[in-house]
Design an enzyme around this catalytic site. Structure first.
Site, short mmCIF file in Angstrom:
data_model
loop_
_atom_site.label_atom_id
_atom_site.label_comp_id
_atom_site.label_asym_id
_atom_site.label_seq_id
_atom_site.Cartn_x
_atom_site.Cartn_y
_atom_site.Cartn_z
N LEU A 1 -14.22 59.73 -38.63
CA LEU A 1 -13.19 60.43 -38.50
C LEU A 1 -12.32 60.47 -37.15
CD1 LEU A 1 -14.84 63.59 -40.46
CD2 LEU A 1 -13.92 61.85 -41.42
N GLU B 1 -18.70 50.76 -31.05
CA GLU B 1 -18.18 49.37 -31.45
C GLU B 1 -18.50 48.38 -30.71
OE1 GLU B 1 -14.74 50.29 -34.59
OE2 GLU B 1 -14.82 51.91 -33.34
N HIS C 1 -13.41 49.69 -40.07
CA HIS C 1 -14.31 50.50 -39.26
C HIS C 1 -15.49 50.03 -39.52
CE1 HIS C 1 -11.07 53.77 -39.67
NE2 HIS C 1 -10.90 53.20 -38.29
N GLU D 1 -16.99 63.40 -33.74
CA GLU D 1 -17.86 63.57 -32.91
C GLU D 1 -17.61 64.91 -31.83
OE1 GLU D 1 -17.96 60.15 -30.05
OE2 GLU D 1 -17.95 59.07 -31.81
N LYS E 1 -7.68 46.21 -24.90
CA LYS E 1 -8.75 46.93 -24.33
C LYS E 1 -9.87 46.00 -23.95
CE LYS E 1 -8.21 50.96 -27.25
NZ LYS E 1 -8.51 51.40 -28.63
N ASP F 1 -2.50 65.17 -34.26
CA ASP F 1 -3.75 65.26 -33.51
C ASP F 1 -4.41 66.58 -33.93
OD1 ASP F 1 -5.64 66.01 -31.38
OD2 ASP F 1 -4.82 64.56 -30.14
N PHE F 2 -5.42 66.50 -34.26
CA PHE F 2 -6.35 67.80 -34.75
C PHE F 2 -6.55 68.89 -34.06
CE2 PHE F 2 -7.54 66.77 -39.13
CZ PHE F 2 -7.49 65.15 -39.16
N ARG G 1 -12.71 41.77 -31.33
CA ARG G 1 -12.54 42.28 -32.67
C ARG G 1 -11.53 41.91 -33.41
NH1 ARG G 1 -9.39 48.06 -33.95
NH2 ARG G 1 -10.00 48.15 -35.92
N ARG H 1 -1.53 58.67 -41.65
CA ARG H 1 -1.61 57.84 -43.14
C ARG H 1 -1.92 58.74 -44.19
NH1 ARG H 1 -5.64 53.82 -40.64
NH2 ARG H 1 -4.33 52.80 -39.15
N ASN I 1 -10.49 43.89 -27.45
CA ASN I 1 -9.90 44.47 -28.64
C ASN I 1 -8.50 44.46 -28.49
OD1 ASN I 1 -9.02 45.96 -30.84
ND2 ASN I 1 -10.05 47.62 -30.41
P1 AMP Z 1 -10.02 58.34 -32.21
O1 AMP Z 1 -9.16 57.69 -33.29
O2 AMP Z 1 -11.50 58.22 -32.76
O3 AMP Z 1 -9.80 57.97 -31.06
O4 AMP Z 1 -9.88 59.91 -32.82
C1 AMP Z 1 -8.79 60.47 -32.22
C2 AMP Z 1 -8.62 61.73 -32.82
O5 AMP Z 1 -9.72 62.65 -32.67
C3 AMP Z 1 -7.39 62.70 -32.24
O6 AMP Z 1 -6.34 62.37 -32.89
C4 AMP Z 1 -7.80 63.95 -32.30
O7 AMP Z 1 -7.22 64.48 -33.64
C5 AMP Z 1 -9.28 63.97 -32.60
N1 AMP Z 1 -10.06 64.64 -31.56
C6 AMP Z 1 -10.65 64.39 -30.46
N2 AMP Z 1 -10.94 65.38 -29.60
C7 AMP Z 1 -10.97 66.32 -30.27
C8 AMP Z 1 -11.53 67.73 -30.23
N3 AMP Z 1 -12.14 68.14 -29.09
N4 AMP Z 1 -11.22 68.53 -31.17
C9 AMP Z 1 -10.68 68.12 -32.18
N5 AMP Z 1 -10.12 67.04 -32.57
C10 AMP Z 1 -10.30 66.10 -31.48
#
Ligand code: AMP
Length: 399
Positions: free
Chosen positions: A210, A385, A182, A335, A14, A284-285, A93, A242, A7
């Protein structure tokens, strides 16, 4: 059969070496800061082998990055294969397949030319994806290369879902339409969900990918009928940085006030918006959830807005499909955040969705998280993926 999955991004690459005899990962890692200086990470999965993390290795181009990966894989002490000949094929990818690609394919000169033709549609990713393919061709000239497109799974959408209500000539002449992204993840988790539903003859599944980038898809009998991203990945609901869908008038209005050119405007919508823009805290959530708990009102609003928009899309897709059997959550947030899943599903009670808090208190894996009374099943399914790319590659090269 062993397959190297690649990727390639603009300054990163990656990789994962997959043993297709048992679909296990033999080694994985990432090359970063390609074209700047070069950092190499290598995670062998065999006993007694040592992880290499952030090793400084000169990588002026993707070609040196691939060579570094191959050298690590065949290293006499720390490698996982004896020679490069053990790699039967590479799967890549590729972000944008435009209208040319409805499925994965073996790379030849025509495929390279078609991926190049799609560069205006995927200007940030397609050039990097091509560089990855060509770097592998250069160092492994006899090894088949396979391209797996993010857009391909969505090519089954009906015209009313993919057409934009703008003059039709832009679709005919310039291929302006909804493509969606995706796709490899949506394909993987929808197939797993159908499996977990017991392989019914007919199924209606809503997939929620998500992550930092995020999209939903509506999948009827295993085929995508709608998805939230569009011509590009900016569309849909708010993401980490975004904006998702906005009124295009906002662009004209802000460009008029601040004198932004279109590049600056797009940068604001792609990099400074979403939950970062609303909260002012982070993309970051985890940071936003913490700030919201501490009483930060903009962080609370960013989360509310996110849950509201995702549940609105789920409602819309249930309407588009005339019902729904399963809702699936995947990717970083889907997840790993029980609170996110619970908040989204709480808005869907009218559809008969009922989450079981105890079942929902998990991360990753494959789990049913709805209660036994729920009319719609809800699942967490960790996406994969790379495995999908490896499977497509195996299928094409053994055909
Ligand atoms: P990804 O793009 O699939 O790697 O997802 C990354 C996003 O997942 C990060 O920006 C986080 O906001 C969110 N994330 C990952 N782990 C957690 C967690 N334990 N609790 C809440 N959000 C998470």
């Amino acid at each position: 059969m062993k397959i190297l999955v690649i990727n390639a991004g603009s300054s990163s690459l990656k990789y994962q070496l997959v043993d297709m005899d048992n679909e296990s990962v033999m080694a994985s890692g990432i090359c970063e800061r390609i074209g700047i200086d070069g950092l190499f990470t290598y995670k062998p999965q065999l006993e007694g082998k040592t992880v290499v993390k952030d090793l400084a290795v000169s990588m002026p181009t993707h070609s040196e990055a691939i060579q570094t990966v191959l050298a690590a894989l065949v290293d006499k002490d720390n490698g996982v294969i004896a020679s490069m000949d053990e790699i039967d094929a590479c799967g890549h990818r590729v972000l944008h397949g435009g209208m040319e690609f409805t499925e994965s394919c073996i790379v030849n000169d025509d495929v390279i030319a078609a991926i190049k033709k799609c560069i205006p549609l995927g200007p940030l990713h397609n050039p990097a994806n091509l560089t990855g393919i060509q770097a592998c061709q250069a160092v492994m000239p006899k090894t088949p290369q396979v391209a797996v497109f993010d857009t391909a799974f969505h090519m089954t959408m009906p015209a009313e879902a993919y057409i934009y209500a703008i003059p039709y000539e832009y679709y005919e002449k310039d291929q302006v339409r909804r493509y969606g992204f995706h796709g490899t993840s949506h394909r993987y988790i929808s197939a797993r969900a159908i499996d977990l539903l017991g392989n019914p003859e007919h199924s209606k599944v809503i997939c929620c990918h998500l992550g930092n980038g995020a999209s939903l898809s509506a999948v009827v009998d295993g085929k995508c009928v709608d998805t939230s991203m569009g011509l590009g990945p900016l569309a849909g609901f708010p993401m980490g940085t975004r904006s998702g869908d906005i009124d295009a008038t906002i662009m004209e209005y802000l460009m008029g006030i601040y004198g932004y050119d279109i590049k600056e405007m797009m940068n604001i919508l792609n990099k400074k918006s979403g939950v970062l823009g609303v909260s002012g805290v982070s993309s970051d959530f985890r940071d936003i959830e913490n700030a919201a708990k501490e009483g930060n009102e903009r962080a609370q609003l960013a989360l509310k807005k996110y849950f509201y928009e995702v549940s609105k899309y789920i409602g819309a897709y249930a309407a588009a499909m005339g019902g729904v059997d399963a809702i699936v959550f995947t990717a970083g947030l889907g997840e790993n955040s029980p609170a996110t899943r619970e908040a989204i599903c709480a808005n869907l009670g009218f559809m008969g969705v009922e989450i079981c808090s105890e079942r929902n208190n998990i991360r990753g894996g494959e789990h049913l998280i709805s209660s036994d009374n729920s009319k719609v099943k809800a699942f967490v399914i960790a996406t994969n993926e790379e495995l999908m790319i490896a499977r497509d590659t195996k299928e094409l090269v053994t055909k």
